[in-house]
Scaffold this motif. Structure first.
Motif, PDB file in Angstrom:
ATOM      1  N   GLY A  27      -2.841  -9.257   1.990  1.00  0.00           N
ATOM      2  CA  GLY A  27      -1.545  -9.529   1.383  1.00  0.00           C
ATOM      3  C   GLY A  27      -1.565  -9.052  -0.056  1.00  0.00           C
ATOM      4  O   GLY A  27      -2.577  -8.536  -0.532  1.00  0.00           O
ATOM      5  N   SER A  51       1.047  -0.172  -5.590  1.00  0.00           N
ATOM      6  CA  SER A  51      -0.204  -0.358  -4.834  1.00  0.00           C
ATOM      7  C   SER A  51      -1.359  -0.363  -5.824  1.00  0.00           C
ATOM      8  O   SER A  51      -1.339   0.369  -6.807  1.00  0.00           O
ATOM      9  CB  SER A  51      -0.385   0.811  -3.858  1.00  0.00           C
ATOM     10  OG  SER A  51      -1.715   0.860  -3.371  1.00  0.00           O
ATOM     11  N   ILE A  52      -2.378  -1.186  -5.563  1.00  0.00           N
ATOM     12  CA  ILE A  52      -3.569  -1.093  -6.413  1.00  0.00           C
ATOM     13  C   ILE A  52      -4.606  -0.143  -5.810  1.00  0.00           C
ATOM     14  O   ILE A  52      -5.602   0.166  -6.459  1.00  0.00           O
ATOM     15  CB  ILE A  52      -4.228  -2.460  -6.728  1.00  0.00           C
ATOM     16  CG1 ILE A  52      -4.705  -3.169  -5.462  1.00  0.00           C
ATOM     17  CG2 ILE A  52      -3.276  -3.324  -7.547  1.00  0.00           C
ATOM     18  CD1 ILE A  52      -5.699  -4.298  -5.758  1.00  0.00           C
ATOM     19  N   GLY A  53      -4.390   0.336  -4.596  1.00  0.00           N
ATOM     20  CA  GLY A  53      -5.347   1.284  -4.050  1.00  0.00           C
ATOM     21  C   GLY A  53      -5.236   1.425  -2.549  1.00  0.00           C
ATOM     22  O   GLY A  53      -4.598   0.615  -1.873  1.00  0.00           O
ATOM     23  N   PRO A  64       0.823  -1.217   0.000  1.00  0.00           N
ATOM     24  CA  PRO A  64       0.000   0.000   0.000  1.00  0.00           C
ATOM     25  C   PRO A  64       0.856   1.266   0.000  1.00  0.00           C
ATOM     26  O   PRO A  64       0.335   2.350  -0.261  1.00  0.00           O
ATOM     27  CB  PRO A  64      -0.832  -0.124   1.288  1.00  0.00           C
ATOM     28  CG  PRO A  64      -0.153  -1.155   2.120  1.00  0.00           C
ATOM     29  CD  PRO A  64       0.602  -2.047   1.192  1.00  0.00           C
ATOM     30  N   TYR A 102      -6.642   0.842   0.412  1.00  0.00           N
ATOM     31  CA  TYR A 102      -7.492   0.049   1.287  1.00  0.00           C
ATOM     32  C   TYR A 102      -6.600  -1.056   1.820  1.00  0.00           C
ATOM     33  O   TYR A 102      -5.519  -1.295   1.286  1.00  0.00           O
ATOM     34  CB  TYR A 102      -8.705  -0.544   0.542  1.00  0.00           C
ATOM     35  CG  TYR A 102      -8.464  -0.800  -0.913  1.00  0.00           C
ATOM     36  CD1 TYR A 102      -8.957   0.058  -1.883  1.00  0.00           C
ATOM     37  CD2 TYR A 102      -7.685  -1.889  -1.311  1.00  0.00           C
ATOM     38  CE1 TYR A 102      -8.709  -0.164  -3.221  1.00  0.00           C
ATOM     39  CE2 TYR A 102      -7.432  -2.112  -2.647  1.00  0.00           C
ATOM     40  CZ  TYR A 102      -7.951  -1.245  -3.600  1.00  0.00           C
ATOM     41  OH  TYR A 102      -7.680  -1.453  -4.927  1.00  0.00           O
ATOM     42  N   VAL A 103      -7.048  -1.709   2.879  1.00  0.00           N
ATOM     43  CA  VAL A 103      -6.199  -2.720   3.525  1.00  0.00           C
ATOM     44  C   VAL A 103      -6.569  -4.116   3.015  1.00  0.00           C
ATOM     45  O   VAL A 103      -7.720  -4.543   3.130  1.00  0.00           O
ATOM     46  CB  VAL A 103      -6.327  -2.656   5.063  1.00  0.00           C
ATOM     47  CG1 VAL A 103      -5.426  -3.700   5.713  1.00  0.00           C
ATOM     48  CG2 VAL A 103      -5.988  -1.253   5.574  1.00  0.00           C
ATOM     49  N   LEU A 104      -5.588  -4.787   2.448  1.00  0.00           N
ATOM     50  CA  LEU A 104      -5.746  -6.185   2.017  1.00  0.00           C
ATOM     51  C   LEU A 104      -4.975  -7.075   2.985  1.00  0.00           C
ATOM     52  O   LEU A 104      -4.165  -6.581   3.776  1.00  0.00           O
ATOM     53  CB  LEU A 104      -5.198  -6.364   0.597  1.00  0.00           C
ATOM     54  CG  LEU A 104      -5.830  -5.486  -0.492  1.00  0.00           C
ATOM     55  CD1 LEU A 104      -5.075  -5.644  -1.811  1.00  0.00           C
ATOM     56  CD2 LEU A 104      -7.303  -5.837  -0.665  1.00  0.00           C
ATOM     57  N   ALA A 106      -3.692  -8.139  -5.343  1.00  0.00           N
ATOM     58  CA  ALA A 106      -3.119  -7.024  -6.103  1.00  0.00           C
ATOM     59  C   ALA A 106      -2.331  -7.548  -7.303  1.00  0.00           C
ATOM     60  O   ALA A 106      -2.431  -7.005  -8.414  1.00  0.00           O
ATOM     61  CB  ALA A 106      -2.228  -6.178  -5.201  1.00  0.00           C
TER      62      ALA A 106
HETATM   63  C1  JBK Z   1      -2.506  -3.345  -0.266  1.00  0.00           C
HETATM   64  O1  JBK Z   1      -1.233  -3.394  -3.638  1.00  0.00           O
HETATM   65  N1  JBK Z   1      -1.917  -3.050  -2.660  1.00  0.00           N
HETATM   66  O2  JBK Z   1      -2.748  -2.106  -2.798  1.00  0.00           O
HETATM   67  C2  JBK Z   1      -1.738  -3.727  -1.389  1.00  0.00           C
HETATM   68  C3  JBK Z   1      -0.796  -4.749  -1.290  1.00  0.00           C
HETATM   69  C4  JBK Z   1      -0.622  -5.410  -0.078  1.00  0.00           C
HETATM   70  C5  JBK Z   1      -1.370  -5.045   1.043  1.00  0.00           C
HETATM   71  C6  JBK Z   1      -2.317  -4.023   0.964  1.00  0.00           C
HETATM   72  O3  JBK Z   1      -3.042  -3.661   2.036  1.00  0.00           O
HETATM   73  N2  JBK Z   1      -3.422  -2.310  -0.330  1.00  0.00           N
END
Ligand code: JBK
Length: 235
Positions: A148, A140-142, A91, A144-146, A152
């Protein structure tokens, strides 16, 4: 020319199963691309095959240890002639967009590092950045909390792979499309709304202009719709 190669490193290789479906799966069957998924755990040492540890400086959660990552990435980049792009999904990275998709679609070998927990020890990024045959990007794709980076990586792979010649049966040239993206005079509009049969559905009619056969009027209406929708998004 070799087909572009995509490596994904994850502790959940099963997350990447969608890559064997649909257009991306077909592209592999046709050898237009090559995708390989590596289980990070295969590079973990010791009885417990641990891949993480507590953070220096304290704080919540766990951080992924650098050595399994370096071993895994080294194992995928042993061609001294090769040029590698390491993509770390985080992120904290640069926001992924279509322009980035076009750029990445030109690369010979992408390696996606999908971290879990509180991310990967930052020295992995620093280490591979220092190598002459590596480019490292944090993406980051955006906001927000993923849980892992796996989802993405799937998003980015789909956006890239559909741009590779032969995967979709290239309508216009990609070159042209990617230029119009960076063209200041071509403002970025969202799509107009689409309709198909039946012309009347649950008391809702298709806009009559689309049934008129007047292609000039249709083009004008669609452009108006695109502009109105784009304006609405910026409100
Ligand atoms: C996010 O790529 N992302 O956006 C990403 C990767 C790994 C953890 C995350 O929370 N947002």
């Amino acid at each position: 020319m070799n087909s572009p190669r995509f490596d994904v490193i994850s502790i959940f290789p099963e997350y990447m199963q969608p890559l064997s479906l649909s257009l991306v799966g077909k592209a592999q069957e046709k050898s237009l691309i090559e995708i390989n998924v590596t289980d990070l755990r295969d590079f973990a040492e010791g009885l417990h095959k641990s891949v993480d540890d507590t953070p220096y400086g304290g704080g919540a959660g766990m951080v992924m240890s650098p050595e399994p990552w370096a071993q895994a990435i080294d194992s995928l980049s042993d061609d001294p002639e090769g040029n590698y792009e390491l993509i770390v999904l985080t992120p904290a990275g640069k926001k992924f967009d279509q322009a980035m998709a076009y750029e990445l679609a030109t690369k010979e070998h992408l390696i996606f590092a999908c971290g879990r927990y509180e991310g990967i020890d930052y020295r992995v990024t620093e280490h591979f950045r220092s190598k002459r045959n590596f480019t490292v990007r944090e993406i980051s794709i955006g906001d927000y909390v993923l849980n892992g980076g796996e989802v993405a990586a799937l998003v980015i792979l789909e956006a890239i792979i559909r741009l590779i010649p032969g995967v979709i049966g290239n309508p216009a040239s990609l070159e042209e499309e990617s230029h119009s993206l960076s063209d200041e005079s071509a403002e970025q509009l969202v799509e107009y709304p689409s309709y198909t049969k039946p012309a009347m559905w649950r008391e809702l009619e298709v806009p009559s202009v689309l049934l008129s056969g007047n292609h000039g009027e249709i083009a004008r209406w669609r452009m108006e719709q695109s502009k109105a929708r784009t304006k609405k998004l910026s409100e």
